[in-house]
Scaffold this motif. Structure first.
Motif, PDB file in Angstrom:
ATOM      1  N   ILE A  80       4.412 -36.800   3.025  1.00 14.70           N
ATOM      2  CA  ILE A  80       3.544 -37.815   3.618  1.00 14.70           C
ATOM      3  C   ILE A  80       3.552 -39.067   2.744  1.00 14.70           C
ATOM      4  N   SER A  81       3.499 -38.879   1.438  1.00 17.06           N
ATOM      5  CA  SER A  81       3.493 -40.043   0.555  1.00 17.06           C
ATOM      6  C   SER A  81       4.778 -40.852   0.710  1.00 17.06           C
ATOM      7  N   LEU A  82       5.899 -40.122   0.746  1.00 19.48           N
ATOM      8  CA  LEU A  82       7.166 -40.848   0.819  1.00 19.48           C
ATOM      9  C   LEU A  82       7.347 -41.528   2.165  1.00 19.48           C
ATOM     10  N   MET A  83       7.135 -40.740   3.239  1.00 20.58           N
ATOM     11  CA  MET A  83       7.377 -41.295   4.571  1.00 20.58           C
ATOM     12  C   MET A  83       6.272 -42.279   4.958  1.00 20.58           C
ATOM     13  N   GLY A  84       5.056 -41.911   4.649  1.00 23.02           N
ATOM     14  CA  GLY A  84       3.938 -42.700   5.137  1.00 23.02           C
ATOM     15  C   GLY A  84       3.629 -43.909   4.270  1.00 23.02           C
ATOM     16  N   LEU A  85       3.997 -43.845   2.999  1.00 23.95           N
ATOM     17  CA  LEU A  85       3.640 -44.966   2.121  1.00 23.95           C
ATOM     18  C   LEU A  85       4.861 -45.735   1.644  1.00 23.95           C
ATOM     19  N   MET A  86       5.835 -45.001   1.098  1.00 22.46           N
ATOM     20  CA  MET A  86       6.967 -45.677   0.489  1.00 22.46           C
ATOM     21  C   MET A  86       7.774 -46.475   1.494  1.00 22.46           C
ATOM     22  N   LEU A  87       8.117 -45.830   2.618  1.00 20.17           N
ATOM     23  CA  LEU A  87       8.970 -46.518   3.595  1.00 20.17           C
ATOM     24  C   LEU A  87       8.330 -47.805   4.093  1.00 20.17           C
ATOM     25  N   PRO A  88       7.086 -47.748   4.557  1.00 23.39           N
ATOM     26  CA  PRO A  88       6.466 -49.005   5.000  1.00 23.39           C
ATOM     27  C   PRO A  88       6.418 -50.036   3.878  1.00 23.39           C
ATOM     28  N   VAL A  89       6.167 -49.586   2.655  1.00 22.04           N
ATOM     29  CA  VAL A  89       6.099 -50.553   1.561  1.00 22.04           C
ATOM     30  C   VAL A  89       7.464 -51.229   1.396  1.00 22.04           C
ATOM     31  N   ILE A  90       8.499 -50.410   1.428  1.00 24.72           N
ATOM     32  CA  ILE A  90       9.833 -50.988   1.225  1.00 24.72           C
ATOM     33  C   ILE A  90      10.228 -51.871   2.405  1.00 24.72           C
ATOM     34  N   LEU A  91       9.959 -51.375   3.615  1.00 22.19           N
ATOM     35  CA  LEU A  91      10.501 -52.069   4.785  1.00 22.19           C
ATOM     36  C   LEU A  91       9.600 -53.179   5.317  1.00 22.19           C
ATOM     37  N   LEU A  92       8.291 -52.959   5.260  1.00 23.05           N
ATOM     38  CA  LEU A  92       7.411 -53.872   5.999  1.00 23.05           C
ATOM     39  C   LEU A  92       6.557 -54.779   5.120  1.00 23.05           C
ATOM     40  N   SER A  93       6.582 -54.562   3.821  1.00 20.15           N
ATOM     41  CA  SER A  93       5.647 -55.322   2.999  1.00 20.15           C
ATOM     42  C   SER A  93       6.163 -56.707   2.658  1.00 20.15           C
ATOM     43  N   GLY A  94       7.411 -56.991   2.997  1.00 21.15           N
ATOM     44  CA  GLY A  94       7.978 -58.281   2.610  1.00 21.15           C
ATOM     45  C   GLY A  94       8.667 -58.190   1.271  1.00 21.15           C
ATOM     46  N   PHE A  95       8.795 -56.971   0.771  1.00 24.85           N
ATOM     47  CA  PHE A  95       9.438 -56.760  -0.526  1.00 24.85           C
ATOM     48  C   PHE A  95      10.938 -57.080  -0.404  1.00 24.85           C
ATOM     49  N   ILE A  96      11.578 -56.493   0.594  1.00 23.47           N
ATOM     50  CA  ILE A  96      13.010 -56.734   0.748  1.00 23.47           C
ATOM     51  C   ILE A  96      13.286 -57.669   1.927  1.00 23.47           C
ATOM     52  N   PHE A  97      12.648 -57.392   3.041  1.00 23.62           N
ATOM     53  CA  PHE A  97      12.863 -58.225   4.219  1.00 23.62           C
ATOM     54  C   PHE A  97      11.657 -59.134   4.407  1.00 23.62           C
ATOM     55  N   PRO A  98      11.883 -60.430   4.482  1.00 23.27           N
ATOM     56  CA  PRO A  98      10.755 -61.353   4.630  1.00 23.27           C
ATOM     57  C   PRO A  98       9.987 -61.054   5.910  1.00 23.27           C
ATOM     58  N   VAL A  99       8.655 -61.004   5.780  1.00 23.96           N
ATOM     59  CA  VAL A  99       7.818 -60.688   6.939  1.00 23.96           C
ATOM     60  C   VAL A  99       8.050 -61.691   8.056  1.00 23.96           C
ATOM     61  N   SER A 100       8.259 -62.975   7.671  1.00 27.98           N
ATOM     62  CA  SER A 100       8.357 -64.018   8.689  1.00 27.98           C
ATOM     63  C   SER A 100       9.582 -63.840   9.584  1.00 27.98           C
ATOM     64  N   SER A 101      10.595 -63.111   9.104  1.00 30.11           N
ATOM     65  CA  SER A 101      11.770 -62.952   9.955  1.00 30.11           C
ATOM     66  C   SER A 101      11.770 -61.638  10.718  1.00 30.11           C
ATOM     67  N   MET A 102      10.637 -60.932  10.674  1.00 28.99           N
ATOM     68  CA  MET A 102      10.562 -59.676  11.447  1.00 28.99           C
ATOM     69  C   MET A 102      10.179 -59.968  12.878  1.00 28.99           C
ATOM     70  N   PRO A 103      10.503 -59.019  13.778  1.00 24.79           N
ATOM     71  CA  PRO A 103      10.009 -59.165  15.153  1.00 24.79           C
ATOM     72  C   PRO A 103       8.473 -59.169  15.144  1.00 24.79           C
ATOM     73  N   ILE A 104       7.888 -59.848  16.127  1.00 24.58           N
ATOM     74  CA  ILE A 104       6.430 -60.007  16.149  1.00 24.58           C
ATOM     75  C   ILE A 104       5.666 -58.677  16.010  1.00 24.58           C
ATOM     76  N   PRO A 105       6.045 -57.621  16.768  1.00 25.55           N
ATOM     77  CA  PRO A 105       5.267 -56.378  16.639  1.00 25.55           C
ATOM     78  C   PRO A 105       5.244 -55.869  15.193  1.00 25.55           C
ATOM     79  N   LEU A 106       6.395 -55.955  14.506  1.00 22.27           N
ATOM     80  CA  LEU A 106       6.435 -55.492  13.129  1.00 22.27           C
ATOM     81  C   LEU A 106       5.594 -56.395  12.225  1.00 22.27           C
ATOM     82  N   GLN A 107       5.596 -57.685  12.545  1.00 23.33           N
ATOM     83  CA  GLN A 107       4.769 -58.595  11.747  1.00 23.33           C
ATOM     84  C   GLN A 107       3.304 -58.198  11.847  1.00 23.33           C
TER      85      GLN A 107
END
Lengths: 244, 368, 300
Positions: B286-313
């Motif tokens: 749960i920690s890895l899937m539920g916390l790490m992945l969103p942090v890596i993918l959605l937090s703006g750490f690697i991919f800028p939030v502004s260039s994500m599709p609206i739902p993901l933003q």
């Protein structure tokens, strides 16, 4: 009539570094015999059994199981033995039928043979109504009976049972022993490792291991006479006291 | 109080005797920072590019000189015809081609706009993106130095990092992200694992059947990890400052305070996970899937939030890490004070209170 | 009463774990819950130690209600769960110190209570609990459960997986604790341990089969039991199962336990029947019923 030996161990030893887990044990088990391999946890039972079933190489000594050498012919040994333990038995998330089919398959039985055995086994155990139920939903006693039957599927010469009846209710336990007697009667050798001394009472002959050595080996009756006690439990207690 | 200290002492025994978790706790932050710093940076160095100059006038020459003077690019080839561009790429050496339009200077003066086409090899999209950004930055820089209000026609997407990371050092970008991930991992995963371990061992039963109050058990579990996380955060910041020479512009005190806030958020999440998970394995998943992945993918750490599709933003808003990254980027790289990040801080505090409330509500004083 | 249960029922989802359980344990009594795995023993322990709330019925421990007064119960009972729940990575001494501290006491304060158990593991006090043998883990777990001088001690299968010597020692320890005035509720799947309790409840499939002293339970056995032996166990059981006067037959160690339907049973009749069936070395003698016989008779 002298029966052939199916297990012969001679000075079998296993050391881990400085520690001698199994210390030069020698014994033989005859065809159709129910042999109890007793000892407290940590006495070396499991290590000794692992050598006999070919998954651990002895440090020294010799042993033959079902006529095959434990050093060089482990693959042949594995084909000729069955194994059932309390910890690993059947897959809880497969049905009764699926479990039988799966285990028949890994022992290389033909599809026809599996089907035949499956029908026979299900009717013998009276599982007709629940053969499509998940094994996980069965009571413990049924699971153990089923898993014993599955370990006999490929008609092995020897079945190794690791603490088979711990925690089961007394009636189921008797049924289980009746199944063991039947298998032995049909010529299968039964090798039971256990630390429950009352399980030992059911065996034809027992060996008692203490700290890596076999300290006693005879029929339960003779051992009880020898130590002048009423039960195998007391035999063990006396033996342990003598060694201390 | 004696009970409580006894409990914390026991937790430290667990942590220091388990070589594996000790490694996760201290080895990983260092390894991650060094990895991101040295190996997986977006930094580019001596990238081979080609030039196709249709005007060959003073301005284009100046720009070309400027580009070739930077250590980021090496001009490997001069192309004369458009048709040769593809051939240049196909050889594989050239990562980008700069195509100056005809009459560049003239257009610039007359029409106040001139076009440079940047063609990049997008088989490696990250590098391509970086190259574009770097060239943009150089052009902007040129523009500013000229201070003539030159308008350049193509779309400049000056990402904030170009502005606040003038040396274009990729590692600076990773420090806030790595720090976020590590704090999250240490706090949330380790706490949830240490609580579920007691459930698995059966010792939780004994703790429940003892006069210890549930909140004492939870706080006792959490305190050691607050301490360790603070140590970790400090190690990361120190590594960044001394090994990568990253200037921390803002207030270290504010940075510390915000980090402690985020650590508490993560611990609350960890406790929440442990109320759901029954086994250590489940807690880890749960920690890895539920916390790490969103942090890596959605937090703006690697991919800028502004260039994500609206739902993901929209989804990214519920991820505490996103807010924390904004805050520490602000403090570390822009040197902003609390007046600039108070909104994000309030959001983070709100989330923390929510998680704590939820886990207190979900925490069982019995086995079911 | 130290412990009392009245019509306690508890289900997990659809599975009924225990149904309408009622019994009491007197102060200072050593009471045994005897039955196979899955019988509901652990559920009863968890209800009494306030870890589970019963679906219906009431129960008290040391005079406190298990639902309302759970905090008071948690202060005054010692509990040793089914697995030896110790911190494997802490040493013997650290485990004990930890449990003493969370109960707000010290090892020294209650040392007299655990002394004769602790001296046996004291030589290993710097060893990690994970590296102890089963018997030593069991002793350490008992010390941990006793360290705060509980009024009532709950021991859930304390002897499972432990060698006979440690089992024997463990029961001797329980007897000594009992003399110090501690009420003990202990569960076990081993029928032979029943005789060591003051009173026992036989439990199977969530229901109590009988509650009494071990002697009284055995003496209620309605039939005379015969030990029967022969040269071939399998054939012997088969033959007996087809005998027209059979009441019950169960393998029992080197013999089978046989009971007959008739009141006027003649050993010679059975012997000649078995001889006709082709068995040799026939041995028949009457024997005492034991708890296991009683359990099977009640569970039938």
């Amino acid at each position: 009539m002298k029966k052939e030996n199916v297990i012969e161990a001679n000075q079998l030893t296993k050391t881990f570094g400085d520690f001698t887990a199994v210390n030069a044990i020698s014994f033989e088990v005859k065809k159709g015999e129910i042999f109890g391999f007793l000892g407290a946890n940590g006495a070396g039972k499991t290590t000794a059994m692992k050598m006999l079933i070919g998954i651990s190489k002895p440090s020294s000594g010799t042993a033959k199981v079902a006529g095959f050498d434990v050093y060089s012919q482990t693959e042949s040994i594995k084909k000729n033995i069955g194994y059932m333990s309390q910890k690993f038995a059947l897959y809880d998330d497969l049905t009764v039928k699926e479990n039988i089919t799966f285990f028949g398959g890994i022992y290389g039985l033909s599809r026809k043979k599996i089907k035949e055995k499956r029908t026979q086994l299900i009717s013998e155990l009276g599982l007709e109504n629940i053969s499509n139920k998940l094994v996980g939903s069965l009571p413990l006693g049924w699971k153990q009976k089923l898993s014993f039957s599955v370990s006999l599927l490929h008609e092995p010469k020897i079945v190794f049972l690791d603490e088979p009846t711990g925690g089961v209710d007394p009636i189921t336990r008797r049924h289980f022993w009746e199944m063991i007697y039947k298998a032995a009667h049909q010529g299968t050798t039964i090798f039971v490792t256990t630390h429950y001394m009352d399980e030992a009472e059911y065996c034809d002959r027992v060996s008692i291991m203490v700290e890596g050595k076999i300290e006693a080996l005879d029929t339960p009756k003779k051992l009880k006479e020898q130590f002048k006690v009423e039960s195998m439990n007391d035999v063990f207690l006396k033996l342990a006291r003598n060694i201390e | 109080m004696k009970r409580f200290i006894g409990f914390i002492k026991k937790e430290f025994y667990h942590i220091f005797r388990d070589k594996r978790s000790l490694f996760i706790l201290f080895g990983m932050p260092i390894a991650q920072i060094l990895l991101f710093g040295f190996a997986i940076t977006n930094e580019i160095n001596n990238v081979d590019i080609a030039i196709l100059d249709h005007s060959k006038d003073a301005t284009t020459e100046e720009i070309i000189n400027k580009i070739s003077a930077s250590k980021y690019f090496t001009i490997k080839q001069i192309i004369v015809r458009e048709a040769d561009i593809e051939a240049a790429f196909k050889k594989g050496k050239i990562k980008a081609v700069l195509n100056f339009e005809k009459d560049f200077s003239k257009n610039l003066i007359k029409e106040k706009k001139a076009t440079i086409q940047i063609i990049t090899d997008a088989t490696d999209p990250n590098t391509a993106n970086s190259i574009t950004n770097y060239i943009n930055a150089i052009l902007q820089n040129y523009q500013q130095s000229k201070n003539k209000g030159i308008q350049i026609d193509y779309q400049i997407v000056p990402q904030t990092r170009m502005v606040y990371n003038p040396e274009l050092k990729g590692v600076f970008m990773f420090v806030p992200g790595v720090m976020t991930i590590i704090l999250m991992l240490v706090s949330a995963m380790m706490t949830s694992i240490s609580i579920t371990r007691e459930k698995e061992l059966g010792t939780m039963e004994i703790l429940l059947v003892s006069p210890l109050k549930p909140f004492q058990v939870i706080i006792g579990k959490v305190v050691p990890y607050i301490f360790l996380s603070v140590v970790n955060a400090s190690v990361i910041v120190l590594l960044s400052i001394f090994i990568f020479k990253m200037p921390v512009v803002g207030s270290l005190f504010l940075l510390g305070a915000e980090s402690v806030l985020f650590i508490i958020t993560s611990l609350a999440l960890g406790i929440l996970i442990s109320t759901i998970a029954e086994t250590q394995q489940a807690a880890m998943m749960i920690s890895l899937m539920g916390l790490m992945l969103p942090v890596i993918l959605l937090s703006g750490f690697i991919f800028p939030v502004s260039s994500m599709p609206i739902p993901l933003q929209i989804i990214s808003n519920i991820i505490p890490a996103k807010w924390f990254i904004i805050i520490i980027k602000g403090i570390m790289l822009k040197g902003v004070g609390v007046t600039y990040v108070w909104k994000e801080t309030v959001i983070l505090i709100g989330m923390t209170l929510f998680f704590i409330g939820l886990s207190v509500k979900k925490y069982k004083i019995r086995l079911e | 009463m130290s412990i009392s249960l009245s019509n306690i029922s508890k289900s997990y989802k659809k599975v009924k774990a225990v149904q309408n359980i009622s019994f009491y344990v007197k102060p200072g009594e050593l009471f045994g819950l005897i039955g196979p795995d899955g019988g509901g023993k652990t559920t009863i322990f968890r209800i009494l130690t306030t870890l589970l709330i019963p679906d219906s019925g009431t129960a008290t421990v040391a005079g406190f209600d298990v639902v309302k007064d759970y905090k008071a119960i948690r202060k005054s009972v010692g509990y040793m769960p089914g697995r030896f729940s110790l911190y494997q990575d802490l040493t013997v001494e650290e485990n004990l110190t930890f449990f003493a501290t969370i109960f707000g006491t010290t090892i020294e304060e209650n040392y007299d209570l655990i002394e004769d158990i602790y001296v046996q593991i004291a030589p290993f006090k710097d060893r990690r609990a994970g590296k102890l043998s089963g018997g030593m883990k069991q002793k350490l777990a008992l010390c941990c459960a006793l360290i705060h001088k509980p009024k009532v001690l709950f021991l859930d299968e304390p002897t499972t997986g432990v060698d006979p010597v440690s089992r024997k020692e463990f029961w001797e320890m329980l007897k000594r604790l009992q003399k110090k005035g501690i009420t003990i509720l202990v569960s076990t799947p081993y029928m032979d341990e029943a005789a060591l309790c003051d009173r026992i409840a036989l439990i199977q499939d969530g229901e109590i089969l009988d509650i009494d002293t071990p002697n009284a339970i055995v003496s209620k056995f309605p039939k005379t039991i015969y030990n029967v032996g022969a040269n071939n166990m399998y054939k012997l059981i088969k033959a007996l199962q087809h005998y027209e006067h059979l009441y019950s037959v169960f393998p029992f160690g080197e013999f089978v336990h046989y009971t007959d339907k008739r009141d006027s049973f003649e050993v010679v009749d059975l012997k000649s029947y078995l001889e006709k069936e082709g068995l040799t070395d026939i041995h028949i003698e009457s024997t005492q019923a034991n708890i296991e016989d009683a359990f099977m008779e009640l569970a039938k």
